[in-house]
Design a protein around this motif. Structure first.
Motif, PDB file in Angstrom:
ATOM      1  N   GLY A  34      26.829 -39.816   2.882  1.00 11.43           N
ATOM      2  CA  GLY A  34      27.965 -40.522   2.318  1.00 11.43           C
ATOM      3  C   GLY A  34      27.788 -41.021   0.902  1.00 11.43           C
ATOM      4  O   GLY A  34      28.700 -41.647   0.350  1.00 11.43           O
ATOM      5  N   ARG A  35      26.639 -40.745   0.274  1.00 10.72           N
ATOM      6  CA  ARG A  35      26.425 -41.208  -1.091  1.00 10.72           C
ATOM      7  C   ARG A  35      25.383 -40.344  -1.783  1.00 10.72           C
ATOM      8  O   ARG A  35      24.575 -39.682  -1.133  1.00 10.72           O
ATOM      9  CB  ARG A  35      25.986 -42.668  -1.128  1.00 10.72           C
ATOM     10  CG  ARG A  35      24.593 -42.924  -0.565  1.00 10.72           C
ATOM     11  CD  ARG A  35      24.221 -44.401  -0.619  1.00 10.72           C
ATOM     12  NE  ARG A  35      22.809 -44.614  -0.276  1.00 10.72           N
ATOM     13  CZ  ARG A  35      22.207 -45.805  -0.293  1.00 10.72           C
ATOM     14  NH1 ARG A  35      22.876 -46.886  -0.635  1.00 10.72           N
ATOM     15  NH2 ARG A  35      20.927 -45.901   0.015  1.00 10.72           N
ATOM     16  N   VAL A  36      25.408 -40.379  -3.127  1.00 12.42           N
ATOM     17  CA  VAL A  36      24.394 -39.707  -3.923  1.00 12.42           C
ATOM     18  C   VAL A  36      23.850 -40.727  -4.913  1.00 12.42           C
ATOM     19  O   VAL A  36      24.613 -41.357  -5.654  1.00 12.42           O
ATOM     20  CB  VAL A  36      24.956 -38.488  -4.675  1.00 12.42           C
ATOM     21  CG1 VAL A  36      23.836 -37.768  -5.426  1.00 12.42           C
ATOM     22  CG2 VAL A  36      25.641 -37.530  -3.717  1.00 12.42           C
ATOM     23  N   LEU A  37      22.533 -40.897  -4.913  1.00 11.13           N
ATOM     24  CA  LEU A  37      21.883 -41.843  -5.814  1.00 11.13           C
ATOM     25  C   LEU A  37      21.376 -41.119  -7.057  1.00 11.13           C
ATOM     26  O   LEU A  37      20.990 -39.954  -7.004  1.00 11.13           O
ATOM     27  CB  LEU A  37      20.721 -42.531  -5.103  1.00 11.13           C
ATOM     28  CG  LEU A  37      21.071 -43.356  -3.859  1.00 11.13           C
ATOM     29  CD1 LEU A  37      19.808 -43.858  -3.179  1.00 11.13           C
ATOM     30  CD2 LEU A  37      21.985 -44.512  -4.209  1.00 11.13           C
ATOM     31  N   PHE A  38      21.386 -41.823  -8.183  1.00 15.39           N
ATOM     32  CA  PHE A  38      20.835 -41.296  -9.426  1.00 15.39           C
ATOM     33  C   PHE A  38      20.499 -42.489 -10.316  1.00 15.39           C
ATOM     34  O   PHE A  38      20.753 -43.644  -9.948  1.00 15.39           O
ATOM     35  CB  PHE A  38      21.802 -40.323 -10.116  1.00 15.39           C
ATOM     36  CG  PHE A  38      23.157 -40.887 -10.459  1.00 15.39           C
ATOM     37  CD1 PHE A  38      23.512 -41.137 -11.781  1.00 15.39           C
ATOM     38  CD2 PHE A  38      24.105 -41.129  -9.477  1.00 15.39           C
ATOM     39  CE1 PHE A  38      24.754 -41.637 -12.113  1.00 15.39           C
ATOM     40  CE2 PHE A  38      25.364 -41.637  -9.802  1.00 15.39           C
ATOM     41  CZ  PHE A  38      25.684 -41.894 -11.116  1.00 15.39           C
TER      42      PHE A  38
END
Length: 367
Positions: A34-38
Motif C-alpha cells: 500500500g505504499r512506496v518509501l523513498f
C-alpha cells in the motif's frame, strides 16, 4: 535535510510506482504493501508531487513506534521531532485510521496525537498553548498491528486530482489507475492507442500526458508550498523545468463512446488538460467504433456492479473481444468479473490484480 518520504498507492500499484520513482532518479526506493518509501529533501518531495502519476500523495514519514496503548501512542508522538517541519505558528490537524490493533477509537487516537504534538511543539517554541494561526501541516497516522506510522502530508488534495476533470460520467476510473494501465501496456509514444468505451476520457488523457512527458501535477498547487521552510521560487523553478521537458509525439490517440454527453465531457477534460489538439473523440456504438489498424486498446468497460447489470456488461465484453481479436490488436482491459475471459472469448496472456477504489479487479493483458 533529508527525510524518509512515502507515496501511498492503490493496492496493486506498488511495483509500478516504485518503477516510476526509480526512473525519476529518487533514492532508496522500497515498495511495501500500500505504499512506496523513498528518500529526499523538501525540494525532492515537491518534485515527486509534480511528477508522480500513480501515487495518491506524498508524505513525510515522521516516525514509527509501538502503539498498543494510549500511553505508548502519546510518548511515541512526543518523542518525534515535529519542529523540524512545523513552525511556531503552524496549525497541525490530525486524521488517520487503525487496522488490526488494540487502539480502535479514531477520535481518541486523534486527541492523544494532537495533545502529544502540542506538548512537543510547545516545549520547543515556549508556548503553553500553540497558536496554530499559520500554515496548515496535516498530520496523519496509521496504526496497524499495534504499531503507529506518523506522517505529514505534503500534497493537499489527492494527486489523482490533476485539475482537468471537474466533471465526470458515472463510475469514472481514477487518474492514477488509468496511468497505471498505460504503464502496464508499455506503450511507446508513436503507437496508436484507442479507448472505444472512453467515458470522460481519463485513460486517453493520461496516455497523452505521458506521451508528451507532461508532468501530471503541472497545473495544480500542493500543500507543502505553504510550509514556512519552502521557498516559493523552488516550485516556480521546478514547474519551469517541467514545461521545458514537454515534447511532441506522433502516435495517434483517439476514443469513442455511445453516450453523447460523455463525449462532450471527454473533449472538455482533454482541453483543460492541454491535450485537446492531440486526442480525437467520436460518438459511436462499440460495434461500430473505429479501431486502429495496428496498436493497442486500453479501456475500462462497464462492470455491472455500478453501471447497468452484469448481463449487459458481459455482452460488452463479448463485443469488445470480437472487435479486438478481429483487428489483431493488443488490449488492456480492467474488470472485477472473474469470468471476464470467458465472455471476451480468449484467455489473457497475463493478468495483474489491483484495486479500483475498494473493488478488486484484474487488468487483463492481451499482447
Amino acid at each position: 535535510m533529508s527525510f524518509r518520504l512515502c507515496a501511498p498507492v492503490l493496492l496493486g500499484l506498488e511495483g509500478i510506482c516504485a518503477d516510476e520513482l526509480r526512473r525519476l532518479d529518487f533514492a532508496d526506493v522500497a515498495a511495501e504493501n500500500g505504499r512506496v518509501l523513498f528518500s529526499g529533501d523538501l525540494t525532492e518531495a515537491l518534485r515527486a508531487n509534480l511528477w508522480l502519476r500513480t501515487a495518491e500523495r506524498v508524505q513525510i514519514l515522521l516516525g514509527e513506534f509501538p502503539a498498543a496503548t494510549f500511553d505508548q501512542l502519546f510518548e511515541g508522538v512526543k518523542a518525534t521531532p515535529l519542529e523540524e517541519i512545523i513552525d511556531a505558528n503552524g496549525a497541525f490537524p490530525v486524521k488517520g485510521h487503525s487496522t488490526r490493533s488494540r487502539l480502535t477509537s479514531i477520535p481518541d487516537c486523534q486527541k492523544i496525537i494532537k495533545k502529544a504534538a502540542a506538548v512537543r511543539l510547545g516545549s520547543v517554541y515556549g508556548y503553553q498553548t500553540m497558536p496554530e494561526t499559520g500554515a496548515k501541516y496535516q498530520l496523519s497516522f496509521h496504526i496497524m498491528n499495534d504499531r503507529c506510522s506518523l506522517y505529514l502530508d505534503t500534497t493537499g488534495a489527492s494527486l489523482h486530482k490533476r485539475g482537468y476533470r471537474a466533471e465526470a460520467n458515472a463510475a469514472p476510473i481514477r487518474e492514477t489507475l488509468a496511468a497505471a494501465m498505460v504503464f502496464l501496456s508499455r506503450r511507446r509514444g508513436d503507437r496508436p492507442l484507442c479507448d472505444p468505451l472512453c467515458g470522460s476520457g481519463t485513460i486517453l488523457i493520461e496516455a497523452a500526458l505521458m506521451a508528451s512527458n507532461t508532468a501530471p501535477g503541472l497545473n495544480r498547487p500542493f500543500a507543502m508550498e505553504g510550509f514556512a521552510g519552502v521557498d516559493p521560487s523552488v516550485g516556480e523553478r521546478l514547474r519551469e523545468e517541467a514545461r521545458s521537458l514537454v515534447r511532441s509525439f506522433d502516435g495517434e490517440i483517439f476514443g469513442s463512446d455511445r453516450d453523447h454527453a460523455a463525449i462532450g465531457l471527454a473533449r472538455a477534460n482533454a482541453e483543460k488538460a492541454g491535450m485537446g489538439k492531440v486526442i480525437r473523440f467520436a460518438k459511436a456504438e462499440l460495434s461500430e467504433a473505429r479501431f486502429p489498424e495496428s496498436g493497442i486498446v486500453i479501456t475500462n468497460p462497464p462492470y455491472g456492479e455500478r453501471l447497468g447489470d452484469v448481463a449487459e456488461a458481459r455482452a460488452v465484453y463479448k463485443t469488445l473481444g470480437q472487435r479486438v481479436m478481429n483487428a489483431h490488436l493488443g488490449a488492456y482491459v480492467i474488470s472485477p468479473d472473474e469470468q471476464f475471459e470467458k465472455f471476451f472469448d480468449r484467455r489473457a496472456d497475463k493478468k495483474r490484480k489491483l484495486y479500483n477504489g475498494m473493488l478488486k479487479c484484474n487488468v487483463y493483458m492481451y499482447r
